[in-house]
Write an enzyme that holds these catalytic residues in place. Sequence first.
Site, PDB file in Angstrom:
ATOM      1  N   SER A  42       0.865  -1.181   0.000  1.00 19.10           N
ATOM      2  CA  SER A  42       0.000   0.000   0.000  1.00 19.10           C
ATOM      3  C   SER A  42       0.907   1.238   0.000  1.00 19.10           C
ATOM      4  CB  SER A  42      -0.907  -0.007   1.228  1.00 19.10           C
ATOM      5  OG  SER A  42      -0.163   0.165   2.405  1.00 19.10           O
ATOM      6  N   HIS A 160      -3.210  -6.142   2.583  1.00 19.26           N
ATOM      7  CA  HIS A 160      -2.294  -7.166   3.106  1.00 19.26           C
ATOM      8  C   HIS A 160      -2.959  -8.518   3.326  1.00 19.26           C
ATOM      9  CE1 HIS A 160       0.445  -3.784   4.889  1.00 19.26           C
ATOM     10  NE2 HIS A 160       0.454  -3.817   3.570  1.00 19.26           N
ATOM     11  N   GLN A 168      -6.266  -1.649   7.282  1.00 14.46           N
ATOM     12  CA  GLN A 168      -5.158  -2.527   6.921  1.00 14.46           C
ATOM     13  C   GLN A 168      -4.566  -3.252   8.129  1.00 14.46           C
ATOM     14  OE1 GLN A 168      -2.156  -1.159   3.844  1.00 14.46           O
ATOM     15  NE2 GLN A 168      -0.927  -0.966   5.699  1.00 14.46           N
ATOM     16  N   GLU A 169      -4.497  -2.555   9.271  1.00 14.94           N
ATOM     17  CA  GLU A 169      -3.790  -3.125  10.415  1.00 14.94           C
ATOM     18  C   GLU A 169      -4.518  -2.840  11.723  1.00 14.94           C
ATOM     19  OE1 GLU A 169       0.245  -1.610  10.150  1.00 14.94           O
ATOM     20  OE2 GLU A 169       0.212  -1.887   7.979  1.00 14.94           O
ATOM     21  N   GLU A 210       1.730  -9.555   6.944  1.00 17.46           N
ATOM     22  CA  GLU A 210       2.564  -9.157   8.073  1.00 17.46           C
ATOM     23  C   GLU A 210       2.449 -10.131   9.239  1.00 17.46           C
ATOM     24  OE1 GLU A 210       1.905  -4.971   8.828  1.00 17.46           O
ATOM     25  OE2 GLU A 210       2.847  -4.427   6.924  1.00 17.46           O
ATOM     26  N   ASP A 245      -3.715   1.038  11.730  1.00 17.29           N
ATOM     27  CA  ASP A 245      -3.259   1.701  10.505  1.00 17.29           C
ATOM     28  C   ASP A 245      -4.407   1.547   9.510  1.00 17.29           C
ATOM     29  OD1 ASP A 245      -2.184   2.788   8.267  1.00 17.29           O
ATOM     30  OD2 ASP A 245      -0.530   1.354   8.050  1.00 17.29           O
ATOM     31  N   GLU A 286      -3.100   5.594  12.406  1.00 18.00           N
ATOM     32  CA  GLU A 286      -2.208   5.960  11.294  1.00 18.00           C
ATOM     33  C   GLU A 286      -3.018   6.125  10.016  1.00 18.00           C
ATOM     34  OE1 GLU A 286       1.090   3.214  11.026  1.00 18.00           O
ATOM     35  OE2 GLU A 286       1.189   3.440   8.855  1.00 18.00           O
ATOM     36  N   ASP A 312       1.732   8.341   7.468  1.00 20.26           N
ATOM     37  CA  ASP A 312       2.591   7.404   6.718  1.00 20.26           C
ATOM     38  C   ASP A 312       2.548   7.779   5.232  1.00 20.26           C
ATOM     39  OD1 ASP A 312       3.837   5.250   5.495  1.00 20.26           O
ATOM     40  OD2 ASP A 312       2.279   3.803   5.956  1.00 20.26           O
ATOM     41  N   LYS A 337       9.959   5.103   7.201  1.00 17.95           N
ATOM     42  CA  LYS A 337      10.305   3.935   6.382  1.00 17.95           C
ATOM     43  C   LYS A 337      11.478   4.314   5.484  1.00 17.95           C
ATOM     44  CE  LYS A 337       5.614   2.016   5.868  1.00 17.95           C
ATOM     45  NZ  LYS A 337       4.363   2.201   5.098  1.00 17.95           N
ATOM     46  N   HIS A 365       8.718  -1.319   9.372  1.00 18.41           N
ATOM     47  CA  HIS A 365       8.979  -2.291   8.304  1.00 18.41           C
ATOM     48  C   HIS A 365       8.106  -1.953   7.084  1.00 18.41           C
ATOM     49  CE1 HIS A 365       5.270  -4.944   9.452  1.00 18.41           C
ATOM     50  NE2 HIS A 365       4.998  -3.664   9.516  1.00 18.41           N
ATOM     51  N   ARG A 366       8.200  -2.781   6.026  1.00 23.87           N
ATOM     52  CA  ARG A 366       7.235  -2.755   4.928  1.00 23.87           C
ATOM     53  C   ARG A 366       6.493  -4.092   4.927  1.00 23.87           C
ATOM     54  NH1 ARG A 366       7.429   1.982   1.738  1.00 23.87           N
ATOM     55  NH2 ARG A 366       5.258   1.312   1.527  1.00 23.87           N
ATOM     56  N   SER A 367       5.402  -4.151   4.197  1.00 20.73           N
ATOM     57  CA  SER A 367       4.671  -5.425   4.169  1.00 20.73           C
ATOM     58  C   SER A 367       5.480  -6.514   3.454  1.00 20.73           C
ATOM     59  CB  SER A 367       3.304  -5.247   3.528  1.00 20.73           C
ATOM     60  OG  SER A 367       3.405  -4.589   2.284  1.00 20.73           O
ATOM     61  N   LYS A 388       7.184  -0.356  14.417  1.00 22.49           N
ATOM     62  CA  LYS A 388       6.051  -1.125  13.900  1.00 22.49           C
ATOM     63  C   LYS A 388       6.649  -2.201  13.007  1.00 22.49           C
ATOM     64  CE  LYS A 388       3.086   0.102  10.527  1.00 22.49           C
ATOM     65  NZ  LYS A 388       1.885   0.554   9.793  1.00 22.49           N
TER      66      LYS A 388
HETATM   67  P1  PGA Z   1       3.125  -1.247   3.153  1.00 16.33           P
HETATM   68  O1  PGA Z   1       2.283  -1.228   4.489  1.00 16.33           O
HETATM   69  O2  PGA Z   1       4.492  -1.647   3.475  1.00 16.33           O
HETATM   70  O3  PGA Z   1       2.378  -2.225   2.284  1.00 16.33           O
HETATM   71  O4  PGA Z   1       3.050   0.153   2.597  1.00 16.33           O
HETATM   72  C1  PGA Z   1       2.765  -0.758   5.706  1.00 16.33           C
HETATM   73  C2  PGA Z   1       2.050   0.476   6.155  1.00 16.33           C
HETATM   74  O5  PGA Z   1       1.168   0.999   5.451  1.00 16.33           O
HETATM   75  O6  PGA Z   1       2.359   0.980   7.225  1.00 16.33           O
HETATM   76 ZN    ZN Z   2       0.773   2.700   7.006  1.00 21.53          ZN
END
Ligand code: PGA
Ligand code: ZN
Length: 421
Positions: A42, A160, A168-169, A210, A245, A286, A312, A337, A365-367, A388
């Site tokens: 994402s 994800h 997403q999270e 994740e 998130d 987030e 983010d 990131k 991190h990243r996904s 995270k």
């Molecule tokens: P991504 O997701 O690594 O797929 O961008 C992580 C996030 O959105 O924090």
């Molecule tokens: Zn994010």
Amino acid sequence: MPTIKTLHARQILDSRGTPTVEVDCTLSDGSFGRAAVPSGASTGSHEALELRDGDAKVYGGKSVLKAVANVSEIFEALKGMEAGDQRAIDRKMIELDGTPSKTKLGANAILGVSMAVCRARAVSEKKPLWLSLADQYGVKLSKQVKLPVPQMNVINGGKHADSGLSFQECMIIPAGFDRFSDALRAGDEIFMKLKKLLPAAGYSTAVGDEGGFAPHVKDSAEAFGFLVKAIAEAGYEGKVKLGIDCAASEFFAGGKYTVDGKSFSSAELTAFYETLVDRYPIVSIEDSHSEDDWEGFVQMRAALPQTQLVGDDLLVTNVSRIETAIEKKAVNAVLIKLNQIGTVSETVDAIALTQKQGWNAVVSHRSGETEDAFISHLAVGLQTGQIKTGSLSRMDRLCKYNELLRIEEELGERAAYVSPF
Ligand code: PGA
Ligand code: ZN
């Protein structure tokens, strides 16, 4: 300080089985450093460019052989340079690329080199990476060194997973502990409770990108209900908080946000978040709004001043976007990131600006991840206080937690765990 003697890149596979860049660096004194680059799903549209080959017949267009080849070009510019000044090395690569989003060489090529040089320098200095990073960037460490408070993504949705969940999270945040290792244990015990609660309610315990569960729950309230129950059953009520998130750019279209099958305006979405914060122990949100809905973020921060609001996709670890956020009072925390911006030095600049503002920085991190635990060292070295890095399954996530356990052990009495929540 020794000089850069060799740089060698190769294509490896990340946690989704997608190609990514790994770089090896050797210094003139024989010190060796290796680093691998993560990849998002994402991704924010303002991120630096991840260079992919685009030949649909090879790895579905996702191979990174051009970026690998570009590391040879970078080597021609860096060979013989002093490895002691990371800012000079990163500046040289930024100049060589010459574009605002690193589109010529690729942020994946540049970042791989940037991180590998940091690793090799730490070896040469005979320091752990976190300490080498702290010294390199002039971080004054106090007697107590903070381990980061993790946001653990135990229920995966959005891009994800195929859970159907809009957010997403859905994360647990072990806040009320004195040691990182105790916080990790609490998170893990809650994850194990969830593993029993979900099938008992007829849901699958298959995991998303994740490492968090991806149950086909009917809405976010049901997901938070499971988290609250798992926390209580594990005996951590009050000590473990929740975070989300939303990654709202992914459910924003035609000026409307669609969450759990309902359509919201930007202001209505803020009101919806207020009801969630009233109902559940949510302390961090987030990307509540879409990446260019600045007004949505401004209203959100005004409506929920006690909540940590993290940017983010909105800020993409980019100093100029963080400056805009400061001017507008759009958030009060920044997700960090490395591959959104593409060098270690620019990432550190984003952290430093965030901290100067008195905002929280959350290293992430990243996904799509690898076995590289660089971010664990970055979080400790820059004393960000938060990280995270996913759920409590899959080694691409756990390797970051395990590295933090090693750092805590090495710090002994100096190790601190201080929660902002
Ligand atoms: P991504 O997701 O690594 O797929 O961008 C992580 C996030 O959105 O924090
Ligand atoms: Zn994010």
